[in-house]
Design an enzyme around this catalytic site. Structure first.
Site, mmCIF file in Angstrom:
data_model
loop_
_atom_site.group_PDB
_atom_site.id
_atom_site.type_symbol
_atom_site.label_atom_id
_atom_site.label_comp_id
_atom_site.label_asym_id
_atom_site.label_seq_id
_atom_site.Cartn_x
_atom_site.Cartn_y
_atom_site.Cartn_z
ATOM 1 N N SER A 71 41.319 25.694 -7.562
ATOM 2 C CA SER A 71 41.423 25.174 -6.199
ATOM 3 C C SER A 71 40.487 24.020 -5.863
ATOM 4 C CB SER A 71 41.199 26.306 -5.186
ATOM 5 O OG SER A 71 39.901 26.843 -5.328
ATOM 6 N N LYS B 56 42.246 21.216 -0.020
ATOM 7 C CA LYS B 56 42.094 21.185 1.440
ATOM 8 C C LYS B 56 42.728 19.949 2.087
ATOM 9 C CE LYS B 56 39.631 24.915 2.660
ATOM 10 N NZ LYS B 56 40.026 25.843 3.735
#
Length: 504
Positions: free
Chosen positions: A305, A51
């Site tokens: 991720s 992110k």
């Protein structure tokens, strides 16, 4: 449109905050799956998640006036930490609105990275509404977690790195999907340069908003979203991201909670790192794809991720891993209540390992046993196990896919309450916040007798609760009305087979 995104990706300023993460081979997985499996290690970013890429790139493309006004977002997860760090590096004031039940570890992480954490509301929607009001009242710039071209481009730099790190043939890249920013950014870049590579989006069965949108031909809002893989627990795919995914994603795969847990263990076995559920979702999809297609000798890449795992969830992950690997079967077995029947049962199992055995005397003729049995890889031995038990005269029911049995019943074996009448059974998802249980009891405890209650904390935003109540037939309608007013998601499970066998 792809040219627009390619330029944005190539000129993204992510490396002022993010690092180029390694593309690591997973030797154990590669051997087990008979393919070359590579993990893109976004769990190694400074905020333990991809992110930071999109958040920093978005801030880098704000005007001086916009940065001076300060930025705001609503998030209890990785976007919150990414934006807090990005803003701190740029000297921008960042306000992160988080729901009150957000775990302290996440609130403290935002503060440690320079963000102002504001706790508001009991749900994400309430936090989001407050953040948007602050935009109107104080002029902050709202930073969307995924549905913004610059955010998408920032995430797309992962695709750029993959092609630089692996120049040989690649069969497919597997990408976790929540709002779609990661999948959209990687897909548009990969398909522009290497269109032969398959792009496969992977979603949790509990929050498959892209799958729903693709099937409907338009963006839809899921009526309910599961919270285990909280990093991708999104009710509606983004507007920009849906258009890109619809054009550049080849297919989508959904995976179960148990399959995600098994993938967490796979990553740990190869890297000794613990990924969060969303971070392991892509690998779970990769394994499902290999099993479905029967391919061998191919290069397959999964995006790991993120690694922002609440420590308290590890117990739950460990419990569900064997089921996700299909190496354990949960069975309800009826044994005759006579000397030697348990010995006969164990002899029938042979060399199979008993992982769990729950039993309590119920009556003079039969006993119901809840057992966990090891069955080898990918469930290949389950049919043989069931056949052996049946051939030796045992009545057996497979509970391996019964969510209520896995989540509640296995911890409640203790005999049946034969004096209880008019019992109805419901599963609830309680918000993990102070007063949630008391609110429930105030609603029902004085009117209905609570005959059974089971709750375990799994380190998630919602708690899973099983409740039995004695309700006269004429009061059922009033009960449903009260539950609707309470506002907690619920399902009636009075007809569940495991409940009938062990508790009713």
């Amino acid at each position: 449109m792809p040219h627009q995104y390619i330029k944005k990706i190539l000129t993204s300023r992510v490396y002022e905050a993010a690092v180029e993460t390694p593309l690591d081979e997973a030797p154990n997985l590669s051997g087990k799956l008979k393919n070359r499996v590579l993990l893109k290690r976004e769990d190694l970013q400074p905020v333990f998640s991809f992110k930071i890429r999109g958040a920093y790139n978005k801030l880098a493309n704000l005007t001086d006036d916009e940065r001076a006004r300060g930025v705001i977002c609503a998030s209890a997860g990785n976007h919150a930490q990414g934006l807090a760090m990005a803003a701190s590096l740029m000297g921008v004031k960042a306000t992160i609105v988080m729901p009150k039940p957000t775990p302290d570890i996440k609130v403290n992480a935002v503060k440690a990275r320079g963000g102002k954490a504001v706790l508001h509301g009991d749900t994400f929607d309430e936090a989001l509404a407050y953040a948007l009001r602050q935009v109107e009242e104080k002029g902050y710039v709202f930073i969307h977690p995924y549905d913004d071209p610059y955010t998408i481009a920032g995430q797309g730099t992962i695709g750029m790195e993959i092609l630089r790190q692996e120049s040989g043939p690649i069969n497919a890249i597997f990408i976790p999907v929540g709002g779609g920013g990661l999948a959209a950014g990687i897909a548009v870049y990969i398909k522009y340069l290497r269109p032969e590579i398959r792009i496969i989006a992977v979603e949790s069965e509990e929050s498959a908003c892209l799958k729903a949108a693709m099937e409907a031909g338009e963006r839809v809002v899921l009526p309910q979203v599961g919270i285990f893989a909280d990093g991708i627990a999104v009710a509606q795919i983004g507007e920009h991201t849906f258009e890109l995914c619809r054009q550049y994603v080849d297919e989508f795969i959904t995976v179960s909670t148990d399959e995600i847990c098994a993938a967490i263990k796979d990553i740990f076995d190869d890297t000794r790192s613990i990924t969060e559920p969303a971070g392991a979702t892509a690998l779970a999809g990769l394994k499902k794809y290999v099993a479905r297609e029967g391919i061998e000798g191919e290069t397959l890449i999964a995006i790991d991720s993120g690694a922002n795992m609440n420590f308290s969830r590890l117990r739950y992950v460990a419990e569900r891993t064997d089921l996700g690997e299909k190496s354990e079967a949960l069975l309800a077995v009826k044994l005759p209540e006579r000397p030697g029947s348990f010995r006969q049962f164990c002899m029938t199992l042979g060399k199979r390992n008993v992982t769990e055995f729950n039993y309590r005397y119920a009556d003079a003729s039969t006993a119901h046993v809840f057992a966990g049995i090891s069955i080898g890889k990918n469930g290949q031995g389950k049919d043989e196990l069931l056949r052996d038990l049946q051939d030796n005269g045992f009545e057996v029911v497979d509970l391996s896919d019964d969510e209520m049995a896995k989540l509640h019943i296995r911890y409640m074996i203790g005999g049946q309450a034969r004096e209880i009448t008019n019992e109805v059974l419901y599963r609830f998802e309680f918000p993990e916040r102070p007063g949630a249980l008391l609110r429930f009891l105030n609603k029902f405890g004085q009117r209905y007798n609570v005959s059974m209650f089971h709750y375990r904390n799994h380190g998630a935003a919602d708690g899973r609760v099983l409740v039995g109540m004695q309700v006269e037939p004429g009061e059922r309608e009033a009960l449903l009305k009260s539950m609707d007013e309470l506002g907690y998601p619920y399902w009636e499970v009075t007809d569940n087979l495991a409940y009938k066998l062990f508790l009713r």
